[in-house]
Write a protein that holds these residues in place. Structure first.
Motif, mmCIF file in Angstrom:
data_model
loop_
_atom_site.group_PDB
_atom_site.id
_atom_site.type_symbol
_atom_site.label_atom_id
_atom_site.label_comp_id
_atom_site.label_asym_id
_atom_site.label_seq_id
_atom_site.Cartn_x
_atom_site.Cartn_y
_atom_site.Cartn_z
ATOM 1 N N ARG A 106 -5.706 1.080 -12.675
ATOM 2 C CA ARG A 106 -5.578 0.835 -11.118
ATOM 3 C C ARG A 106 -5.725 -0.629 -10.737
ATOM 4 N NH1 ARG A 106 -10.061 5.575 -10.697
ATOM 5 N NH2 ARG A 106 -8.612 7.236 -10.469
ATOM 6 N N GLN A 109 -2.641 -2.851 -11.712
ATOM 7 C CA GLN A 109 -1.629 -2.703 -10.661
ATOM 8 C C GLN A 109 -1.783 -3.142 -9.197
ATOM 9 O OE1 GLN A 109 -1.508 2.078 -11.721
ATOM 10 N NE2 GLN A 109 -0.165 1.804 -10.223
ATOM 11 N N GLU A 164 -5.792 4.247 -4.169
ATOM 12 C CA GLU A 164 -4.786 3.953 -3.650
ATOM 13 C C GLU A 164 -3.629 3.304 -4.715
ATOM 14 O OE1 GLU A 164 -3.478 4.372 -0.809
ATOM 15 O OE2 GLU A 164 -5.034 4.815 0.510
ATOM 16 N N ASP A 166 -3.382 5.154 -7.469
ATOM 17 C CA ASP A 166 -2.747 6.310 -8.133
ATOM 18 C C ASP A 166 -1.486 7.094 -7.213
ATOM 19 O OD1 ASP A 166 -4.662 6.165 -9.882
ATOM 20 O OD2 ASP A 166 -6.317 7.377 -8.870
ATOM 21 N N ASP A 167 -0.156 7.541 -7.914
ATOM 22 C CA ASP A 167 0.555 7.940 -7.160
ATOM 23 C C ASP A 167 0.374 9.221 -6.386
ATOM 24 O OD1 ASP A 167 2.101 5.826 -7.855
ATOM 25 O OD2 ASP A 167 3.177 6.740 -9.482
ATOM 26 N N GLU A 168 -0.565 10.122 -6.904
ATOM 27 C CA GLU A 168 -0.573 11.281 -6.376
ATOM 28 C C GLU A 168 -1.514 11.312 -5.188
ATOM 29 O OE1 GLU A 168 -3.232 10.912 -10.193
ATOM 30 O OE2 GLU A 168 -1.310 10.449 -9.626
ATOM 31 N N ARG A 170 -2.117 8.514 -3.246
ATOM 32 C CA ARG A 170 -1.449 7.992 -2.315
ATOM 33 C C ARG A 170 -0.405 8.842 -1.444
ATOM 34 N NH1 ARG A 170 0.148 4.111 -5.005
ATOM 35 N NH2 ARG A 170 2.391 4.623 -5.294
ATOM 36 N N ALA A 171 0.235 9.617 -2.278
ATOM 37 C CA ALA A 171 1.085 10.683 -1.794
ATOM 38 C C ALA A 171 0.411 11.663 -0.841
ATOM 39 C CB ALA A 171 1.842 11.351 -2.678
ATOM 40 N N THR A 183 2.437 2.530 0.156
ATOM 41 C CA THR A 183 2.697 1.711 -1.022
ATOM 42 C C THR A 183 1.442 0.867 -1.040
ATOM 43 O OG1 THR A 183 4.000 -0.003 -0.571
ATOM 44 C CG2 THR A 183 5.121 2.031 -0.971
ATOM 45 N N HIS A 326 15.418 10.480 -4.413
ATOM 46 C CA HIS A 326 14.194 10.057 -3.933
ATOM 47 C C HIS A 326 14.145 10.008 -2.194
ATOM 48 C CE1 HIS A 326 12.646 8.918 -7.775
ATOM 49 N NE2 HIS A 326 13.660 8.040 -8.068
#
Length: 365
Positions: A106, A109, A164, A166-168, A170-171, A183, A326
């Protein structure tokens, strides 16, 4: 973000590249001059440009300590600078527990997104000069039994919940808060907007102009947010004045959302220009082909020209995303009210750039 070329072989490389895949040269980004260069090693952990500039002296550099320890940064530290970390990484005050491999991922990123933000702000003339403040960052993880970590800005420090990255997660938060876009770079652009409101607007001659357009920031902030979230499902008609639903919650958030969108705009336009992108809107009644211009070109960019390029460019971007299954990368429409606020940000930054440019010395008669 522009693309770069290896200065050894000319092959295409990118902002986060650490090695040219064509010739094998070690690459580093020089934040002082915003250049991507091939490097050659010297004794004692120092490095030098593989192709030094003809300036009469050869500068030496160190790689940022985070590249050496964690393989996570490609910025350099110039010789004579006592800092072990680069100018972007050293802005981070607090880190999560990096012995946890999830936190390490994390953090890497988030630091990559911070370097991207550093570049864009530098292109806008917003990186601090001598004696000026820079934003600080606290990258925090949630600890069981402790209050939740809230992403936000206070007194020059931007706090970001590392979840934040982590894609899952954040989604999940994007859906729970009914947001069309969420994002890492978006978070950083929004939160740095609060920092630059303090720096550029709060105590300046621009404050009354801000209030006339965005509203009076002296409105109770906490109560305004409570009111917004209480009525979130019932809010309608905001599109004519605001760039996002959240922007209507308080003038500070309206500013931060507008600021973030302006950074989206200049960054995407620069990327498209670096690829010499031509955009033709497929409308038989109004055929219009244009080459996207670099917003950081040699002449001050015209905001109306930027908008003329922005709208078809985002249509193209969203159409490409849909072709790959997407969601829209830019799920926004710019109303007349939102455009006026973007123009205000644009003119504020252009005025500041002019003020910061060195003035020619008066000639003696």
């Amino acid at each position: 973000m522009q693309v770069f070329n290896c200065d050894q072989c000319g092959h295409l490389v990118f902002f986060d590249s650490v090695q040219c895949l064509h010739c094998g040269a070690a690459l580093a980004f020089l934040p002082q001059s915003l250049e991507m260069v091939a490097m050659k090693p010297l004794d004692g952990g120092w490095w030098q440009r593989a192709s030094p500039k003809d300036t009469g002296k050869a500068e030496i550099f160190r790689f940022c300590r985070n590249r050496t320890l964690y393989d996570s940064c490609n910025f350099t530290v110039v010789g004579g600078d006592a800092h072990a970390q680069c100018v972007s990484c050293r802005q981070t005050r607090w880190l999560p527990d990096l012995s946890d491999l999830s936190n390490l991922r994390r953090w890497k990123q988030i630091e990559a997104a911070k370097r991207h933000l550093y570049y864009c702000l530098a292109r806008l003339g917003l990186q601090p000069g001598q004696g000026e403040r820079a934003p600080q960052y606290d990258l925090l993880e949630e600890v069981p039994g402790q209050p939740p970590v809230m992403t936000g800005h206070a007194s020059g420090t931007i706090t970001l919940n590392v979840a934040e990255a982590d894609d899952e997660e954040r989604a999940r938060r994007r859906l729970a808060l009914n947001e069309p876009y969420r994002t890492l770079i978006g978070h950083l652009r929004h939160e740095c907007g609060h920092f630059f409101w303090d720096l550029l607007v709060r105590d300046s001659a621009h404050l009354e102009g801000f209030r006339a357009l965005f509203g009076d920031e002296r409105e109770d902030y906490e109560q305004a947010l409570q009111n917004y979230y209480a009525k979130q499902d019932k809010l309608v008609g905001w599109q004519e004045k605001f760039i996002s639903s959240y922007a209507q919650s308080h003038p500070w958030e309206d500013w931060a959302e507008t600021w973030a969108h302006y950074l989206h705009m200049v960054d995407l336009l620069e990327t498209a220009a670096s690829y010499q992108t031509h955009v033709t809107v497929p409308d038989p009644s109004q055929p219009h082909d244009q080459l996207v211009q670099d917003p950081f070109g040699t002449t001050p960019p015209d905001f109306n020209a930027m908008l003329e390029q922005w709208v078809p460019l985002t249509l193209l971007l969203n159409s490409l995303n849909r072709s790959l299954g997407h969601q829209d990368a830019y799920p926004f429409a710019l109303s007349a009210g939102a455009r006026r606020k973007l123009l205000w940000v644009h003119e504020l930054l252009q005025q500041r750039l002019l003020q910061r440019q060195p003035q020619p010395l008066a000639r003696s008669e």
